[in-house]
Design an enzyme around this catalytic site. Structure first.
Site, mmCIF file in Angstrom:
data_model
loop_
_atom_site.group_PDB
_atom_site.id
_atom_site.type_symbol
_atom_site.label_atom_id
_atom_site.label_comp_id
_atom_site.label_asym_id
_atom_site.label_seq_id
_atom_site.Cartn_x
_atom_site.Cartn_y
_atom_site.Cartn_z
ATOM 1 N N ASP A 71 66.066 -30.984 12.362
ATOM 2 C CA ASP A 71 64.807 -31.551 11.875
ATOM 3 C C ASP A 71 65.055 -32.591 10.800
ATOM 4 O O ASP A 71 66.056 -32.554 10.087
ATOM 5 C CB ASP A 71 63.869 -30.456 11.359
ATOM 6 N N GLU A 137 64.985 -26.706 8.234
ATOM 7 C CA GLU A 137 65.662 -26.843 6.942
ATOM 8 C C GLU A 137 64.848 -27.720 6.003
ATOM 9 O O GLU A 137 64.758 -27.448 4.809
ATOM 10 C CB GLU A 137 67.057 -27.439 7.138
#
EC number: 3.5.1.18
Length: 379
Positions: A71, A137
Site C-alpha cells: 500500500d 502499513e
C-alpha cells in the site's frame, strides 16, 4: 521496457497499480506468482479488508524474512505531479518516478529479484527464506503485519532475521540502516472545567487557563537521557481543542492530543504514571485515554546487522551507520517474536511527497545488497 533491468521492470509494474492504502490492486498476486515459480509455498491472508501474504521456501534452520507493504499513501493533487503518480517511468535524469518508488515498491521489486537470483544460484541453501507482505502499513496497521504476526506466533513459526524494505538511506544507498525504533505512546487528554459567560468568570472554570501550566510542565519535563542506541524520550502536543466558536463563552472542556516517542530507558507504565502525577499536582479534573502504537525495539550488532553491513560494503564500498531515528514501522510487530530486525531500503528524501522518486540505479544496487545478504546468511 526492454532497456530496464528486471528490478526496474517489476518496480514499474508495481507502481502502475494504484494501491492506495488499504487497497492492494493485484500487487501481492504478482509477487506471489513469481515467488511460487521459484519454489515458495505462498499463503494469502486476507484479514478484514486487508490483503496480506506469507510465503516460505526451504527447510530446517534459521529463517530470513523479507517484509514490506504494497500500500501507498494518497497522491495529493494529481495536477501537482510532473508525471502521473501511477505512470511509472525512468526519466532522462535516471530517476524512477511514481508513488511508491521509494516507499516501498522499489524495495519489494529488489527483494523479489534478489531472491529469484539466489535460489537459482543456491537451490539447496541453508535454512529458509520467507516473505511477509501487507497492504495495511500506511493505514491503521491493525489487520496487516500485526495480525499476521499473531497467526505466525500461534503456530510457533520460527523467524530469526527480518529485513524490512523501508527507505532507510539518507543521502546514498546504504549509508544508514535502521536497527531499531522508538516506541510510540499517544494520549487523548480531556481537561474538565465549567462553561460560562466570559463576563462572569467567577461562575465558570476555564479549562484552558487551568490546563496551561500543566501542559507547559509536561512539555518541559526531562523524561530520560536515552542511551547508546536511542535518543532521549520526547513529548509533543499535537492538537489542542476547546470552545464553542463564540467569543463570549468560557468552554467547558479542553482536549489535548499528545505523543511520546520513547526509548528503552522508559516504560509505558512509567510515562503514564509521571504524566498523571503532573496533572494531579495541578489539581486538574481530567480523563486521559492512552493508545500504544508500538514498543521500542532494538537489534544489537550480531549476525543480521553484520551480514547487512558486510553486503553494503561489498556492493557499494560504503560503511553503513545503524540508527533508531525516525517514526515507527512494522518492524515493531515482527520484533515481538524475538526476531533480529533491520530496515534497509533506498533514499527517503521524497517519501510521501508529490513527485516521489528514487535513483533508478539505486534499486539495482539494492537488489545486489539483498542478494549478498542472502549469501552471507544462507549460502
Amino acid at each position: 521496457m526492454s532497456a530496464l533491468s528486471p528490478t526496474l521492470e517489476l518496480a514499474c509494474d508495481l507502481i502502475r497499480r494504484p494501491s492506495v492504502t488499504p487497497v492492494d490492486e493485484g500487487c501481492q498476486a504478482l509477487m506471489m506468482q513469481r515467488l511460487s515459480e521459484v519454489g515458495f509455498t505462498v499463503e494469502p491472508m486476507r484479514i478484514e479488508d486487508v490483503d496480506n501474504f506469507w510465503a516460505i521456501r526451504g527447510g530446517e534452520g534459521p529463517v530470513l524474512c523479507f517484509a514490506g507493504h504494497t500500500d501507498v499513501v494518497p497522491t495529493g493533487p494529481v495536477v501537482s505531479w510532473a508525471h502521473g503518480p501511477f505512470d511509472a517511468k525512468v526519466d532522462d535524469q535516471g530517476m524512477l518516478r511514481g508513488r511508491g518508488a521509494a516507499d516501498m515498491k522499489g524495495s519489494l521489486a529488489a527483494m523479489v529479484v534478489a531472491v529469484e537470483r539466489f535460489v537459482v544460484a543456491y537451490p539447496q541453501h541453508k535454512g529458509a527464506i520467507a516473505f511477509l507482505i501487507t497492504s495495511d502499513e500506511e493505514g491503521p496497521a491493525v489487520h496487516g503485519t500485526r495480525a499476521v504476526i499473531e497467526r505466525l506466533a500461534a503456530r510457533q513459526q520460527r523467524l530469526d532475521w527480518c529485513i524490512v524494505g523501508e527507505p532507510s538511506s539518507t543521502t546514498l544507498l546504504g549509508d544508514v540502516v535502521k536497527n531499531g525504533r522508538r516506541g510510540s505512546l499517544g494520549g487523548t487528554l480531556v481537561i474538565k472545567g465549567v462553561q460560562g459567560h466570559v463576563a462572569y468568570p467567577h461562575l465558570a472554570k476555564n479549562p484552558i487557563h487551568l490546563a496551561a501550566p500543566a501542559l507547559a510542565e509536561l512539555a518541559a519535563e526531562h523524561w530520560d537521557d536515552g542511551n547508546d542506541f536511542f535518543p532521549p524520550t520526547s513529548f509533543q502536543i499535537s492538537n489542542l481543542n476547546a470552545g464553542t466558536g463564540a467569543t463570549n463563552v468560557v468552554p467547558g472542556t479542553l482536549t489535548a492530543l499528545f505523543n511520546f516517542r520513547f526509548s528503552t530507558e522508559s516504560t509505558v507504565e512509567q510515562l503514564q504514571a509521571r504524566t498523571r502525577a503532573i496533572l494531579d499536582r495541578h489539581g486538574l479534573n481530567y480523563d486521559v485515554d492512552w493508545s500504544l502504537s508500538g514498543l521500542p525495539f532494538l537489534t544489537e550488532p550480531g549476525d543480521l546487522l553484520d551480514a547487512v553491513a558486510g553486503a553494503i560494503a561489498d556492493v557499494t564500498g560504503r560503511t553503513t551507520t545503524p540508527s533508531t531515528s525516525g517514526g515507527t514501522s512494522d518492524g515493531r510487530f515482527i520484533a515481538t517474536l524475538g526476531t533480529q530486525v533491520v530496515e534497509l531500503g533506498p533514499v527517503n528524501a521524497t517519501i510521501h511527497q508529490v513527485d516521489e522518486h528514487v535513483l533508478a540505479s539505486d534499486l539495482d544496487l539494492l537488489t545486489d545488497v539483498y542478494y549478498q545478504t542472502l549469501v552471507n546468511l544462507l549460502a
